[in-house]
Design a protein around this motif. Structure first.
Motif, PDB file in Angstrom:
ATOM      1  N   ARG A  14     -30.443   7.931  19.371  1.00 24.10           N
ATOM      2  CA  ARG A  14     -30.077   7.667  18.088  1.00 24.10           C
ATOM      3  C   ARG A  14     -30.090   9.132  17.278  1.00 24.10           C
ATOM      4  N   LEU A  15     -30.998  10.252  17.670  1.00 25.16           N
ATOM      5  CA  LEU A  15     -31.220  11.339  16.966  1.00 25.16           C
ATOM      6  C   LEU A  15     -29.959  12.250  17.104  1.00 25.16           C
ATOM      7  N   VAL A  16     -29.440  12.337  18.275  1.00 26.53           N
ATOM      8  CA  VAL A  16     -28.354  13.172  18.610  1.00 26.53           C
ATOM      9  C   VAL A  16     -26.962  12.570  18.529  1.00 26.53           C
ATOM     10  N   LYS A  17     -26.800  11.474  18.533  1.00 24.08           N
ATOM     11  CA  LYS A  17     -25.614  10.868  18.348  1.00 24.08           C
ATOM     12  C   LYS A  17     -25.244  10.531  17.187  1.00 24.08           C
ATOM     13  N   ALA A  18     -23.759  10.632  16.841  1.00 28.43           N
ATOM     14  CA  ALA A  18     -23.509   9.957  15.551  1.00 28.43           C
ATOM     15  C   ALA A  18     -22.823   8.491  15.490  1.00 28.43           C
ATOM     16  N   GLU A  19     -22.606   7.830  14.607  1.00 29.35           N
ATOM     17  CA  GLU A  19     -22.257   6.520  14.622  1.00 29.35           C
ATOM     18  C   GLU A  19     -20.997   6.643  13.693  1.00 29.35           C
ATOM     19  N   PRO A  20     -19.936   5.718  13.986  1.00 31.45           N
ATOM     20  CA  PRO A  20     -18.894   5.397  13.028  1.00 31.45           C
ATOM     21  C   PRO A  20     -19.504   4.985  11.817  1.00 31.45           C
ATOM     22  N   THR A  21     -18.947   5.383  10.831  1.00 28.07           N
ATOM     23  CA  THR A  21     -19.300   4.712   9.200  1.00 28.07           C
ATOM     24  C   THR A  21     -18.397   3.986   8.740  1.00 28.07           C
ATOM     25  N   LEU A  22     -18.617   2.774   7.893  1.00 31.87           N
ATOM     26  CA  LEU A  22     -17.835   2.248   7.242  1.00 31.87           C
ATOM     27  C   LEU A  22     -17.574   2.667   6.052  1.00 31.87           C
ATOM     28  N   LEU A  57     -15.008   6.086   9.319  1.00 29.61           N
ATOM     29  CA  LEU A  57     -15.184   7.576   9.771  1.00 29.61           C
ATOM     30  C   LEU A  57     -15.773   7.569  11.082  1.00 29.61           C
ATOM     31  N   GLU A  58     -15.101   8.108  12.109  1.00 27.13           N
ATOM     32  CA  GLU A  58     -15.228   8.090  13.406  1.00 27.13           C
ATOM     33  C   GLU A  58     -16.284   9.277  13.766  1.00 27.13           C
ATOM     34  N   THR A  59     -16.918   9.200  14.797  1.00 24.77           N
ATOM     35  CA  THR A  59     -17.860  10.197  15.248  1.00 24.77           C
ATOM     36  C   THR A  59     -17.139  11.802  15.510  1.00 24.77           C
ATOM     37  N   ASP A  60     -15.933  11.735  15.844  1.00 25.83           N
ATOM     38  CA  ASP A  60     -15.338  12.997  15.914  1.00 25.83           C
ATOM     39  C   ASP A  60     -14.826  13.475  14.494  1.00 25.83           C
ATOM     40  N   GLY A  61     -14.815  12.975  13.637  1.00 20.83           N
ATOM     41  CA  GLY A  61     -14.559  13.411  12.059  1.00 20.83           C
ATOM     42  C   GLY A  61     -13.103  12.591  11.587  1.00 20.83           C
ATOM     43  N   SER A  62     -12.604  11.909  12.693  1.00 19.32           N
ATOM     44  CA  SER A  62     -11.325  11.343  12.133  1.00 19.32           C
ATOM     45  C   SER A  62     -11.482   9.964  11.322  1.00 19.32           C
ATOM     46  N   PHE A  63     -10.449   9.426  10.849  1.00 20.74           N
ATOM     47  CA  PHE A  63     -10.502   8.193  10.038  1.00 20.74           C
ATOM     48  C   PHE A  63      -9.666   7.185  10.662  1.00 20.74           C
ATOM     49  N   SER A  64     -10.178   6.024  10.987  1.00 19.20           N
ATOM     50  CA  SER A  64      -9.413   4.966  11.404  1.00 19.20           C
ATOM     51  C   SER A  64      -9.186   3.998  10.301  1.00 19.20           C
ATOM     52  N   VAL A  65      -8.132   3.368  10.084  1.00 25.17           N
ATOM     53  CA  VAL A  65      -7.624   2.514   9.229  1.00 25.17           C
ATOM     54  C   VAL A  65      -7.321   1.299   9.748  1.00 25.17           C
ATOM     55  N   ILE A  66      -7.717   0.313   9.212  1.00 23.28           N
ATOM     56  CA  ILE A  66      -7.316  -1.200   9.660  1.00 23.28           C
ATOM     57  C   ILE A  66      -6.897  -1.922   8.505  1.00 23.28           C
ATOM     58  N   SER A  67      -5.426  -2.444   8.653  1.00 30.32           N
ATOM     59  CA  SER A  67      -5.061  -3.196   7.753  1.00 30.32           C
ATOM     60  C   SER A  67      -5.477  -4.556   7.730  1.00 30.32           C
ATOM     61  N   ARG A  68      -5.307  -5.168   6.713  1.00 31.54           N
ATOM     62  CA  ARG A  68      -5.696  -6.713   6.670  1.00 31.54           C
ATOM     63  C   ARG A  68      -4.989  -7.403   7.664  1.00 31.54           C
ATOM     64  N   SER A  69      -3.511  -7.071   7.831  1.00 34.28           N
ATOM     65  CA  SER A  69      -2.875  -7.763   8.657  1.00 34.28           C
ATOM     66  C   SER A  69      -3.092  -7.664  10.196  1.00 34.28           C
TER      67      SER A  69
END
Length: 102
Positions: A19-27, A69-81
């Motif tokens: 938990r201390l050393v690993k990042a988690e994806p953030t909504l 926001l993914e752990t590598d700094g990239s963004f994932s976008v999920i559309s409603r469809s």
């Protein structure tokens, strides 16, 4: 190098260290609403979230189910469809204490 090895070894074996050393994806956006507390915590601006959405060919935030926001700094976008069952959202950290409409 030794410190990196010890940290990796300990994070595999101990949940607290992981938990201390690993990042988690953030909504950062949920159901078309920007999550300002989460964005502030990750130091991301609303403009950066919008910039991540535009290349997907989406012109309105309300058409987006989520931006992560993914752990590598990239963004994932999920559309409603394309949301489907939402199983890809498991383990995404959610701080939805303060929503703001667009």
């Amino acid at each position: 190098m030794t410190l990196q090895f010890v940290t990796a070894w300990a994070s595999v074996r101990f949940r607290g260290v992981r938990r201390l050393v690993k990042a988690e994806p953030t909504l950062l956006l949920h159901e078309g609403r920007l999550l300002h507390d989460a964005m502030r915590g990750q130091r991301v601006t609303p403009d950066e979230v919008r910039q991540a959405i535009r290349p997907q060919g989406t012109g309105a935030l309300e058409l987006v189910h989520a931006v992560v926001l993914e752990t590598d700094g990239s963004f994932s976008v999920i559309s409603r469809s394309q949301r489907g069952s939402g199983s890809a959202m498991d383990r995404v950290r959610e701080r939805r204490t303060r929503h703001h409409d667009v």
